[in-house]
Design a protein around this motif. Structure first.
Motif, mmCIF file in Angstrom:
data_model
loop_
_atom_site.group_PDB
_atom_site.id
_atom_site.type_symbol
_atom_site.label_atom_id
_atom_site.label_comp_id
_atom_site.label_asym_id
_atom_site.label_seq_id
_atom_site.Cartn_x
_atom_site.Cartn_y
_atom_site.Cartn_z
ATOM 1 N N CYS A 166 0.861 -1.187 0.000
ATOM 2 C CA CYS A 166 0.000 0.000 0.000
ATOM 3 C C CYS A 166 0.895 1.234 0.000
ATOM 4 O O CYS A 166 1.695 1.432 0.916
ATOM 5 N N THR A 168 0.009 4.312 0.330
ATOM 6 C CA THR A 168 -0.408 5.263 1.353
ATOM 7 C C THR A 168 0.166 4.882 2.713
ATOM 8 O O THR A 168 0.718 5.706 3.424
ATOM 9 N N CYS A 169 0.020 3.613 3.059
ATOM 10 C CA CYS A 169 0.474 3.156 4.373
ATOM 11 C C CYS A 169 1.945 2.767 4.348
ATOM 12 O O CYS A 169 2.524 2.470 5.384
ATOM 13 N N CYS A 184 -6.813 -1.501 0.182
ATOM 14 C CA CYS A 184 -6.186 -1.684 1.491
ATOM 15 C C CYS A 184 -7.271 -1.727 2.572
ATOM 16 O O CYS A 184 -8.179 -0.900 2.578
ATOM 17 N N ARG A 186 -7.166 -0.828 5.467
ATOM 18 C CA ARG A 186 -7.091 0.260 6.418
ATOM 19 C C ARG A 186 -7.495 1.583 5.785
ATOM 20 O O ARG A 186 -8.342 2.307 6.276
ATOM 21 N N CYS A 187 -6.819 1.900 4.662
ATOM 22 C CA CYS A 187 -7.048 3.217 4.060
ATOM 23 C C CYS A 187 -7.951 3.107 2.837
ATOM 24 O O CYS A 187 -8.361 4.122 2.283
HETATM 25 ZN ZN LIG Z 1 -3.284 1.537 3.056
#
Ligand SMILES: [Zn+2]
Ligand SMILES: [Zn+2]
Length: 768
Positions: A166, A168-169, A184, A186-187
Motif C-alpha cells: 500500500c 499510502t500506508c 487496502c 485500512r485506508c
Molecule cells: Zn493503506
C-alpha cells in the motif's frame, strides 16, 4: 418502609453502578479456579480489538453476545472464563500517534484504559485482571518465540518476492488485509504488487489438515457463516491432474473439469510456479514476467478479461499430441494456487475470456457457442448460453483425481515501527541468524516517535547494531516488525494463563488445558482469515508438542460469527454522520437497554441495521417489567388468604407454571445456541403470559395470597432468566423482592417448579 421506597423508579445509571460495584466486591469478574482434574471449563473468547480508544457498536454487539452466553453458562453451573486482550500493535495505533506526535506506547495504554472503562460500564463480565495487550513485552516475547519455533519447523522463510503493497500506508499487507476489489483494509486505497524481501508464514503444510477437519467442525457448534469463511479461504478445487512433457521434465497440469481435460487448448502457469523459469523463451518474455511480478498490476484486474497474462511463446505437447501454448498469469493463483492449469475454453468461462484475448495464438470455441448473436438470442429465449445438448466430454486417460487449494503462504513482516521486533540478526557472513531463545525478548524501544515516513527502527543504532549470535561480528537486526496478524495467531491463548505465569509458561501452563480448545469463539464475520491461520498454528504447535493435548489441532470447539452493525442501511462512518456512539446511548438509557436492544434487533447471522426502535423497545420492556415487578412485591404484602378461593384457582396456577416451564426451556435453548434475539422475544412473551395470568384472576376480584405468591414466583423466574441479558436490572429486581441479598442470589438457571400450584406449597414459602 414507605411505599415509595418499595417501588423505586427505574433509574438505570444508579442501579447499574450499584450492581457493578457489588460485582467487583463479590469477585464476580475473576476467572474461577480451574475446574477439577479431567473436567473442562467453558472458555468464551470474544474479539480482541485494536486499541482505538472507543468501542463502536460492532464491539458492543460482539461482547454483548459473548457476555450473555458466558453469564448463561455460569447460571447453568459451568466454570466460565471470559478472557479479553487488545490487539495493540499495528498501523491504526501508529498512525494515531503520528497524528498527535507522541510515542505510540503511551497512546495505546491511554486508549486501552478508556475502552476498559466503557466495557465495565456495559457490564461485561470479563476477568479484568487477565486483560493483556499484545504490545506488552511479556506478550510479544511469545510472538517472537512463536516466530522462532515456526522458523525452526520450516514454516517461516524469507523470500524476495511479490507482496501486496500500500503506497499510502507504506507497508506490505497480508492477503487478509487486502479487500475484495484490491483495496487496502485500512485506508481503502488501491493496493499494488511489488517485489521486496519479506518474511512469509508457510501455511501450505497444514491446508490438507484444515480441510480434513471441516467435517468435524460441521458436527460441532460452528455456525454456517463461520464454516463458509473457512471453506472460502481454503478454496479447495477438485479435479484431475496428469503430466505433460515440458522442456526440463514433466509438467503436472491440473483442471477442475474432469471430463473435458482432453479439450484443453492452452496451459496457464502461476507466476509462482516453481518451474516457471523453464518456460522463459527470451529476454523480452523475462522482462514481461518481471514486470508482472513487480509492476503492480491493478488488483481489481483479477477478472479474466483484464488480469495480466504473459505469453511465453512456447508450447507443450497436449494429451492428444497437439501443441498447447503456455502462458503465465496470476489468475491461476486466484483460482487454484501456485500451480499449472489447463485452459479449456469449451467448458470454462474464464478460459474463454483468456482465449479471446489471444485470438491468433489461442483457438476460441468453435461454432455457435461463442457466437455473440447466438448467445444473445439464447439468452433472449431464456436458455443457458452454453449451447445445446450435453457438455462436451473428453476425459484424458490416466488422469489422477487431484485437488488444489487457493489458500497460500502470506507475508507476515512489514516495514513499520509499532510491532513485534523480528528475532533475527543479519550477519554479513551467516545471513539471517535467529536470536537465541534465552535472549528474548528483543525489546522494542518504547520511546520511538514515528513520523509516518521510512522506518524509524532502522535509524536507531541502539536497536539495529548488534553482534552476530553465531560469530560475534558486527551485524544488523532485522528492522521489519511482525504484522499484527502474526500476533493474533495466539491471541486466544493468554487469557487461559494466570498473568503472573505468562512470562514462563505461555504455551505450557497446565491451566490452559482446562480451557482449551475454547468452547466458543464469538467474532465478527470478517474474522475468517484470523481463524483459519489460528487453526494452522494450533496444528503446528500440536505437532511441536506444546498443544499435543488438542488432538484435532483446533483452537475453537464452537464458533459464532456475527455480522456488523450499520445505520440507515449504510456502514457507520464519521463522514456519513451516522455513527452511533455507545457511550451516549448508555448514558441516556443505561447499559441494560443497550444490551437488550443490540441482542433483540437482529440474529447474529444478519446485519444489524441500527434504529432507535430497538432501544425504545428494550427500554420500554425493562422499564415495564421493573415497575410491574415492584408493584406486585408490594401487593403481595397486603394479599389475603381464603383457602376455598385459593383451591378454586389451582388450574390457573398450574397453567402459569406450564407457561414458565415452556418459556424458560425455549429461552435456554436459544441462548445455548447464541440466538439471543429469540431469547429476548421469548422473555417478552413470557412476561405477557404472566400479566395474562394476573388479568384473568383479577376478573374474580382481588388475588388470593396463594395466587399472588405464584405471580411473584413467576416474576422472579423471569428476572433470573433475564440476568444474562440485562444483568443489572434483573439482579436489582431479585434483591428488591426482599427474598435475596446481594451476597445471596439464586445461582442456577431457574426452574419452573418453584411456582406453587397446591395451596400448601404456596403457604409454606416454596415460592422462593
Ligand atoms: Zn493503506
Ligand atoms: Zn555471523
Amino acid at each position: 418502609m414507605s411505599e415509595n421506597a418499595r417501588k423505586p423508579s427505574y433509574e438505570a445509571a444508579q442501579i447499574e453502578s450499584e450492581r457493578q460495584a457489588a460485582w467487583v466486591e463479590r469477585g464476580d469478574y475473576s476467572a474461577p479456579a480451574p475446574p477439577a482434574d479431567g473436567e473442562r471449563g467453558v472458555y468464551v473468547k470474544s474479539s480482541s480489538p485494536f486499541t482505538s480508544g472507543n468501542l463502536h457498536m460492532g464491539h458492543v454487539r460482539d461482547y454483548t453476545i459473548g457476555d450473555a452466553y458466558a453469564r448463561f453458562r455460569r447460571a447453568r453451573g459451568d466454570d466460565v472464563l471470559m478472557g479479553f486482550g487488545f490487539d495493540a500493535f499495528g498501523l491504526p495505533a501508529e498512525l494515531a500517534a503520528i497524528e498527535r506526535e507522541i510515542p505510540v506506547a503511551g497512546w495505546v495504554e491511554e486508549c486501552g484504559e478508556r475502552m476498559l472503562v466503557q466495557m465495565q460500564r456495559l457490564g461485561y463480565s470479563f476477568d479484568y485482571d487477565r486483560v493483556f495487550y499484545s504490545s506488552d513485552e511479556a506478550q510479544y516475547r511469545w510472538a517472537q518465540w512463536l516466530f522462532l519455533t515456526l522458523y525452526e519447523m520450516g514454516m517461516i522463510y524469507l523470500d524476495d518476492t511479490t507482496v501486496d503493497w500500500c503506497d499510502t500506508c507504506q507497508t506490505t499487507l497480508a492477503t487478509i488485509q487486502v479487500e475484495e476489489g484490491g483495496t487496502c483494509w485500512r485506508c481503502h486505497n488501491e493496493v499494488r504488487l511489488i517485489r521486496r524481501p519479506t518474511w512469509f508464514l508457510k501455511i501450505t503444510p497444514y491446508l490438507e489438515a484444515n480441510d480434513a477437519n471441516m467435517a468435524k467442525l460441521e458436527a460441532q457448534p460452528w455456525d454456517e457463516l463461520a464454516l463458509a469463511t473457512q471453506r472460502y479461504i481454503l478454496g479447495r478445487a477438485e479435479g484431475v491432474e496428469f503430466e505433460l512433457e515440458g522442456p526440463a521434465g514433466p509438467l503436472t497440469v491440473f483442471t477442475p473439469h474432469r471430463d473435458a481435460a482432453g479439450l484443453a487448448t492452452f496451459v496457464l502457469l502461476s507466476p509462482r510456479h516453481p518451474d516457471v523459469d523453464d518456460w522463459i523463451a527470451d529476454a523480452a518474455v523475462r522482462e514481461e514476467l518481471e514486470q508482472l511480478r513487480s509492476g503492480g498490476w491493478e488488483r481489481s484486474a483479477r477478472d479474466a478479461r483484464s488480469v495480466p497474462v504473459v505469453d511465453t511463446g512456447r508450447a507443450v505437447p497436449g494429451p492428444g499430441g497437439e501443441g498447447l501454448p503456455v502462458l503465465v498469469s496470476p489468475l491461476v493463483d486466484a483460482r487454484f494456487g501456485p500451480t499449472a492449469a489447463l485452459g479449456i475454453p469449451a467448458v470454462d468461462e474464464a478460459d474463454r475470456d483468456i482465449a479471446a484475448r489471444f485470438p491468433g495464438r489461442l483457438p476460441g470455441v468453435d461454432g455457435p457457442k461463442t457466437g455473440l448473436s447466438d448467445g444473445f438470442s439464447a439468452h433472449r429465449r431464456g436458455e443457458a448460453d452454453e449451447g445445446e445438448g450435453a457438455p462436451p466430454s473428453a476425459p484424458v486417460e490416466g488422469a489422477r483425481e487431484a485437488k488444489r487449494y487457493r489458500a497460500n503462504d502470506f507475508s507476515i513482516s512489514r516495514q513499520r515501527s509499532w510491532g513485534t521486533p523480528i528475532p533475527i540478526v543479519h550477519c554479513p557472513d551467516h545471513g539471517p541468524v535467529p536470536v537465541p531463545a534465552a535472549d528474548l525478548p528483543v525489546v522494542l524501544p518504547r520511546d520511538i516517535k514515528p513520523t509516518g515516513e521510512g522506518n524509524p527502527l532502522a535509524e536507531r543504532s541502539d536497536f539495529v547494531d548488534v553482534a552476530c549470535p553465531q560469530c560475534g561480528k558486527p551485524a544488523k537486526r532485522e528492522t521489519d516488525t511482525l504484522d499484527c496478524h502474526f500476533d493474533a495467531l495466539f491471541l486466544w491463548v493468554p487469557a487461559t494463563v494466570p498473568p503472573e505465569d505468562r512470562a514462563a509458561q505461555m504455551f505450557t501452563h497446565p491451566e490452559s488445558r482446562k480451557w482449551l480448545p475454547a468452547e466458543r469463539l464469538v467474532a465478527g464475520g470478517d474474522s475468517g482469515g484470523f481463524v483459519f491461520d489460528q487453526r494452522i498454528v494450533t496444528k503446528a504447535l500440536r505437532d511441536h508438542g506444546e498443544f499435543a493435548y488438542m488432538e484435532e489441532g483446533e483452537p475453537f470447539e464452537g464458533c459464532l460469527f456475527h455480522e456488523m452493525v450499520i445505520a440507515d442501511g449504510r456502514k457507520m462512518s464519521k463522514h456519513l454522520g451516522n455513527v452511533v456512539d455507545p457511550d451516549e446511548l448508555v448514558g441516556r438509557l443505561g447499559a441494560d437497554t443497550v444490551r437488550v436492544a443490540v441482542l433483540w434487533a437482529a440474529g447474529p447471522a444478519k446485519t444489524l441495521n441500527w434504529s432507535d426502535a430497538a432501544v425504545r423497545f428494550a427500554n420500554k420492556f425493562l422499564r415495564g417489567f421493573w415497575t410491574y415487578a415492584h408493584d406486585r412485591f408490594v401487593e403481595l404484602d397486603g394479599a389475603k388468604h381464603d383457602p376455598e378461593k385459593a383451591a378454586a384457582t389451582e388450574k390457573q396456577r398450574e397453567k402459569l407454571r406450564g407457561w414458565c416451564e415452556n418459556g424458560l426451556g425455549r429461552i435456554a435453548e436459544d441462548t445455548a445456541e447464541l440466538q439471543m434475539h429469540k431469547s429476548i422475544r421469548n422473555l417478552t412473551r413470557l412476561f405477557e403470559r404472566i400479566q395474562q395470568y394476573e388479568k384473568q384472576l383479577k376478573k374474580r376480584g382481588q388475588l388470593d395470597r396463594v395466587d399472588a405468591e405464584a405471580l411473584v414466583a413467576a416474576i422472579l423466574l423471569l428476572a433470573r432468566a433475564l440476568q444474562p441479558f440485562a444483568p443489572h436490572a434483573a439482579e436489582a429486581i431479585l434483591i428488591n423482592s426482599g427474598r435475596f441479598t446481594s451476597d445471596d442470589l439464586p445461582g442456577a438457571w431457574p426452574d419452573a417448579t418453584t411456582i406453587p400450584v397446591a395451596v400448601d406449597d404456596a403457604l409454606s414459602g416454596a415460592a422462593s
